[in-house]
Enzyme design. Structure first.
Site, PDB file in Angstrom:
ATOM      1  N   ASN A  88     -14.919   1.948 -22.504  1.00  0.00           N
ATOM      2  CA  ASN A  88     -13.865   0.977 -22.203  1.00  0.00           C
ATOM      3  C   ASN A  88     -13.273   0.511 -23.524  1.00  0.00           C
ATOM      4  OD1 ASN A  88     -12.419  -1.399 -21.378  1.00  0.00           O
ATOM      5  ND2 ASN A  88     -13.708  -1.452 -19.531  1.00  0.00           N
ATOM      6  N   GLN A 114     -14.611   3.169  -7.750  1.00  0.00           N
ATOM      7  CA  GLN A 114     -14.013   2.002  -7.084  1.00  0.00           C
ATOM      8  C   GLN A 114     -12.535   2.277  -6.787  1.00  0.00           C
ATOM      9  OE1 GLN A 114     -15.397  -1.924  -9.077  1.00  0.00           O
ATOM     10  NE2 GLN A 114     -15.555  -0.338 -10.660  1.00  0.00           N
ATOM     11  N   ASP A 130      -7.291   5.887  -5.558  1.00  0.00           N
ATOM     12  CA  ASP A 130      -6.137   6.751  -5.835  1.00  0.00           C
ATOM     13  C   ASP A 130      -6.399   8.224  -5.547  1.00  0.00           C
ATOM     14  OD1 ASP A 130      -6.838   6.117  -9.338  1.00  0.00           O
ATOM     15  OD2 ASP A 130      -7.678   7.678  -8.052  1.00  0.00           O
ATOM     16  N   HIS A 155     -14.559   2.237  -2.225  1.00  0.00           N
ATOM     17  CA  HIS A 155     -13.571   1.315  -1.640  1.00  0.00           C
ATOM     18  C   HIS A 155     -12.507   2.028  -0.832  1.00  0.00           C
ATOM     19  CE1 HIS A 155     -14.710  -1.660  -5.088  1.00  0.00           C
ATOM     20  NE2 HIS A 155     -15.593  -1.671  -4.099  1.00  0.00           N
ATOM     21  N   TYR A 189       0.824  -1.217   0.000  1.00  0.00           N
ATOM     22  CA  TYR A 189       0.000   0.000   0.000  1.00  0.00           C
ATOM     23  C   TYR A 189       0.857   1.265   0.000  1.00  0.00           C
ATOM     24  CZ  TYR A 189      -4.355  -2.451   0.129  1.00  0.00           C
ATOM     25  OH  TYR A 189      -5.425  -3.233  -0.245  1.00  0.00           O
TER      26      TYR A 189
HETATM   27  C1  BV8 Z   1     -18.346  -7.702  -0.192  1.00  0.00           C
HETATM   28  C2  BV8 Z   1      -9.761  -1.612  -2.577  1.00  0.00           C
HETATM   29  C3  BV8 Z   1     -19.931  -8.513   1.361  1.00  0.00           C
HETATM   30  C4  BV8 Z   1      -8.541  -2.332  -2.117  1.00  0.00           C
HETATM   31  C5  BV8 Z   1     -11.029  -3.265  -3.876  1.00  0.00           C
HETATM   32  C6  BV8 Z   1     -15.990 -14.750  -1.750  1.00  0.00           C
HETATM   33  C7  BV8 Z   1     -15.725 -14.296  -0.468  1.00  0.00           C
HETATM   34  C8  BV8 Z   1     -15.933 -12.970  -0.105  1.00  0.00           C
HETATM   35  C9  BV8 Z   1     -16.454 -12.091  -1.035  1.00  0.00           C
HETATM   36  C10 BV8 Z   1     -16.697 -12.561  -2.301  1.00  0.00           C
HETATM   37  C11 BV8 Z   1     -16.493 -13.863  -2.676  1.00  0.00           C
HETATM   38  N1  BV8 Z   1     -16.834 -13.991  -3.991  1.00  0.00           N
HETATM   39  C12 BV8 Z   1     -17.248 -12.811  -4.460  1.00  0.00           C
HETATM   40  C13 BV8 Z   1     -17.188 -11.941  -3.458  1.00  0.00           C
HETATM   41  C14 BV8 Z   1     -17.531 -10.562  -3.507  1.00  0.00           C
HETATM   42  C15 BV8 Z   1     -16.238  -9.781  -3.780  1.00  0.00           C
HETATM   43  C16 BV8 Z   1     -16.008  -9.796  -5.273  1.00  0.00           C
HETATM   44  O1  BV8 Z   1     -16.732  -9.151  -5.996  1.00  0.00           O
HETATM   45  N2  BV8 Z   1     -14.976 -10.558  -5.712  1.00  0.00           N
HETATM   46  C17 BV8 Z   1     -14.676 -10.612  -7.130  1.00  0.00           C
HETATM   47  C18 BV8 Z   1     -13.166 -10.735  -7.337  1.00  0.00           C
HETATM   48  C19 BV8 Z   1     -15.434 -11.794  -7.727  1.00  0.00           C
HETATM   49  N3  BV8 Z   1     -16.513  -8.461  -3.292  1.00  0.00           N
HETATM   50  C20 BV8 Z   1     -16.145  -8.128  -2.050  1.00  0.00           C
HETATM   51  O2  BV8 Z   1     -15.504  -8.840  -1.305  1.00  0.00           O
HETATM   52  C21 BV8 Z   1     -16.650  -6.777  -1.609  1.00  0.00           C
HETATM   53  N4  BV8 Z   1     -17.295  -6.906  -0.334  1.00  0.00           N
HETATM   54  O3  BV8 Z   1     -18.828  -8.374  -1.062  1.00  0.00           O
HETATM   55  O4  BV8 Z   1     -18.835  -7.666   1.103  1.00  0.00           O
HETATM   56  C22 BV8 Z   1     -19.346  -9.795   1.848  1.00  0.00           C
HETATM   57  C23 BV8 Z   1     -18.692  -9.779   3.067  1.00  0.00           C
HETATM   58  C24 BV8 Z   1     -18.186 -10.989   3.561  1.00  0.00           C
HETATM   59  C25 BV8 Z   1     -18.318 -12.183   2.812  1.00  0.00           C
HETATM   60  C26 BV8 Z   1     -18.947 -12.145   1.558  1.00  0.00           C
HETATM   61  C27 BV8 Z   1     -19.448 -10.946   1.062  1.00  0.00           C
HETATM   62  C28 BV8 Z   1     -15.483  -5.808  -1.451  1.00  0.00           C
HETATM   63  C29 BV8 Z   1     -14.864  -5.561  -2.795  1.00  0.00           C
HETATM   64  C30 BV8 Z   1     -13.877  -4.403  -2.679  1.00  0.00           C
HETATM   65  C31 BV8 Z   1     -12.465  -4.920  -2.785  1.00  0.00           C
HETATM   66  N5  BV8 Z   1     -11.530  -3.783  -2.800  1.00  0.00           N
HETATM   67  N6  BV8 Z   1     -10.210  -2.196  -3.851  1.00  0.00           N
HETATM   68  C32 BV8 Z   1      -7.347  -2.028  -2.976  1.00  0.00           C
HETATM   69  O5  BV8 Z   1      -7.475  -1.294  -3.949  1.00  0.00           O
HETATM   70  O6  BV8 Z   1      -6.264  -2.537  -2.632  1.00  0.00           O
HETATM   71  S1  BV8 Z   1     -11.450  -3.930  -5.363  1.00  0.00           S
HETATM   72  C33 BV8 Z   1     -10.436  -3.344  -6.548  1.00  0.00           C
HETATM   73  O7  BV8 Z   1     -10.520  -4.240  -7.626  1.00  0.00           O
HETATM   74  C34 BV8 Z   1     -10.882  -2.032  -7.132  1.00  0.00           C
HETATM   75  O8  BV8 Z   1     -11.374  -1.157  -6.155  1.00  0.00           O
HETATM   76  C35 BV8 Z   1     -11.925  -2.417  -8.141  1.00  0.00           C
HETATM   77  O9  BV8 Z   1     -13.181  -2.548  -7.558  1.00  0.00           O
HETATM   78  C36 BV8 Z   1     -11.442  -3.781  -8.551  1.00  0.00           C
HETATM   79  C37 BV8 Z   1     -10.688  -3.672  -9.855  1.00  0.00           C
HETATM   80  O10 BV8 Z   1     -11.646  -3.548 -10.821  1.00  0.00           O
HETATM   81  P1  BV8 Z   1     -11.501  -2.405 -11.924  1.00  0.00           P
HETATM   82  O11 BV8 Z   1     -11.460  -1.091 -11.270  1.00  0.00           O
HETATM   83  O12 BV8 Z   1     -12.565  -2.671 -12.903  1.00  0.00           O
HETATM   84  O13 BV8 Z   1     -10.080  -2.631 -12.555  1.00  0.00           O
HETATM   85  P2  BV8 Z   1      -9.681  -3.803 -13.564  1.00  0.00           P
HETATM   86  O14 BV8 Z   1      -8.194  -3.793 -13.648  1.00  0.00           O
HETATM   87  O15 BV8 Z   1     -10.412  -5.053 -13.183  1.00  0.00           O
HETATM   88  O16 BV8 Z   1     -10.282  -3.349 -14.974  1.00  0.00           O
HETATM   89  C38 BV8 Z   1      -9.796  -2.190 -15.584  1.00  0.00           C
HETATM   90  C39 BV8 Z   1     -10.722  -1.941 -16.750  1.00  0.00           C
HETATM   91  O17 BV8 Z   1     -10.292  -0.733 -17.364  1.00  0.00           O
HETATM   92  C40 BV8 Z   1     -10.652  -3.008 -17.820  1.00  0.00           C
HETATM   93  O18 BV8 Z   1     -11.969  -3.311 -18.248  1.00  0.00           O
HETATM   94  C41 BV8 Z   1      -9.851  -2.351 -18.945  1.00  0.00           C
HETATM   95  O19 BV8 Z   1     -10.301  -2.781 -20.220  1.00  0.00           O
HETATM   96  C42 BV8 Z   1     -10.196  -0.911 -18.754  1.00  0.00           C
HETATM   97  N7  BV8 Z   1      -9.165   0.042 -19.207  1.00  0.00           N
HETATM   98  C43 BV8 Z   1      -7.825  -0.136 -19.309  1.00  0.00           C
HETATM   99  N8  BV8 Z   1      -7.259   1.021 -19.748  1.00  0.00           N
HETATM  100  C44 BV8 Z   1      -8.264   1.931 -19.885  1.00  0.00           C
HETATM  101  C45 BV8 Z   1      -9.478   1.315 -19.539  1.00  0.00           C
HETATM  102  N9  BV8 Z   1     -10.659   1.945 -19.587  1.00  0.00           N
HETATM  103  C46 BV8 Z   1     -10.655   3.234 -19.984  1.00  0.00           C
HETATM  104  N10 BV8 Z   1      -9.535   3.907 -20.326  1.00  0.00           N
HETATM  105  C47 BV8 Z   1      -8.326   3.285 -20.292  1.00  0.00           C
HETATM  106  N11 BV8 Z   1      -7.218   3.962 -20.631  1.00  0.00           N
END
Ligand code: BV8
Length: 244
Positions: A217, A101, A104, A123, A66
């Site tokens: 996107n 989300q 930063d 987040h 971090y």
């Molecule tokens: C919750 C902060 C209730 C930290 C983040 C099993 C157990 C527990 C939970 C779960 C489980 N299964 C599923 C879940 C739910 C889980 C979840 O969704 N998991 C996913 C992986 C399946 N969610 C949670 O746990 C949430 N809480 O559900 O609580 C609960 C409680 C207990 C038990 C069960 C449920 C909490 C989620 C928050 C996590 N924290 N961040 C840190 O940053 O260190 S998440 C983090 O990752 C980000 O904040 C963001 O949300 C995510 C990344 O996603 P994106 O932002 O979309 O980034 P990514 O790289 O994926 O994509 C980038 C996109 O940009 C691409 O599409 C690309 O094409 C595009 N791009 C690239 N360049 C450009 C562009 N677009 C435009 N312009 C460009 N130039």
């Protein structure tokens, strides 16, 4: 729906809600989560480090990750995409809602949330820490003065003030976001792969309530098939195409 129709819908809309992800900060040089992490971190998946378990096992190691990201975001600048969203807020005023989300802090530095609308960091953010005992939030010291793990003025250890996987999102922020997306006439989904819930669910809340939902996107995402229209471009150019 085509681009002129998307532009017209956005122009006509009074209530606009926006969800952003890491892609909107990519043009500021901040790596997205799905980009292969560079260097030392290439061996770790964010999901493995951004969790209470990882922190309980090795708080120093998680803080190193971090602290590195904290230094990077302080060196980064908001890009044209951030500024265009702040401009959209100025045009729409109180009926504008931006849920990010990203942790930063770049939307806030571009002025989002101060142009008459609302900004929520679903987040948390990298620039503050949370007292592990009292839950109070404190700004982190400048990177050069940051010793790990940082301590609060109460002398307790600070944890990163972000929402980890498996942790609940701040209830008030999530509730306000769900309401904004349910009431929006147009929703923009910018720079997110749409895989993390409940944030990604906001796009579905808007769609279910009959909003026009437009994605910006360069790639298809899991949300694409469910949305009204996609601008297949990077955030700065895609938002300019919709707004200018
Ligand atoms: C919750 C902060 C209730 C930290 C983040 C099993 C157990 C527990 C939970 C779960 C489980 N299964 C599923 C879940 C739910 C889980 C979840 O969704 N998991 C996913 C992986 C399946 N969610 C949670 O746990 C949430 N809480 O559900 O609580 C609960 C409680 C207990 C038990 C069960 C449920 C909490 C989620 C928050 C996590 N924290 N961040 C840190 O940053 O260190 S998440 C983090 O990752 C980000 O904040 C963001 O949300 C995510 C990344 O996603 P994106 O932002 O979309 O980034 P990514 O790289 O994926 O994509 C980038 C996109 O940009 C691409 O599409 C690309 O094409 C595009 N791009 C690239 N360049 C450009 C562009 N677009 C435009 N312009 C460009 N130039």
């Amino acid at each position: 729906m085509d681009l002129p129709q998307a532009r017209a819908a956005l122009q006509r809309a009074r209530r606009v809600a926006v969800l952003t992800g890491a892609g909107v900060s990519a043009e500021s040089g901040i790596p997205t989560f799905r980009d292969p992490q560079s260097g030392h971190w290439a061996r770790f998946r964010p999901e493995d480090l951004a969790s209470p378990g990882a922190y309980a096992r090795d708080p120093g190691f998680v803080w190193e990750w971090y602290a590195g990201r904290y230094r990077d975001v302080l060196r980064a600048e908001p890009n044209r995409g951030h500024h265009l969203l702040a401009e959209l807020e100025r045009r729409k005023g109180a009926d504008f809602f931006l849920a990010t989300q990203n942790v930063d802090g770049l939307h806030a530095r571009a002025g989002s949330g101060t142009r008459g609308g609302t900004l929520v960091e679903l987040h948390g953010n990298l620039i503050t820490g949370r007292d592990e005992k009292t839950g109070e939030v404190f700004p982190l010291p400048e990177p050069d003065a940051l010793t790990l793990p940082p301590l609060s003025p109460n002398g307790h250890r600070l944890r990163p003030n972000v929402v980890w996987f498996g942790e609940y999102l701040p209830e008030a922020a999530l509730w306000a976001a769900q309401r904004a997306f349910e009431e929006a006439e147009v929703a923009l989904i910018v720079g997110t792969s749409g895989v993390v819930y409940p944030a990604a669910g906001l796009a579905l809340d808007a769609r279910r309530s009959g909003a026009v939902v437009i994605e910006v996107n360069p790639e298809e995402t899991e949300l694409t098939p469910l949305l009204s229209f996609s601008v297949r471009d990077v955030a700065s150019r895609g938002l300019a195409a919709l707004l200018e």
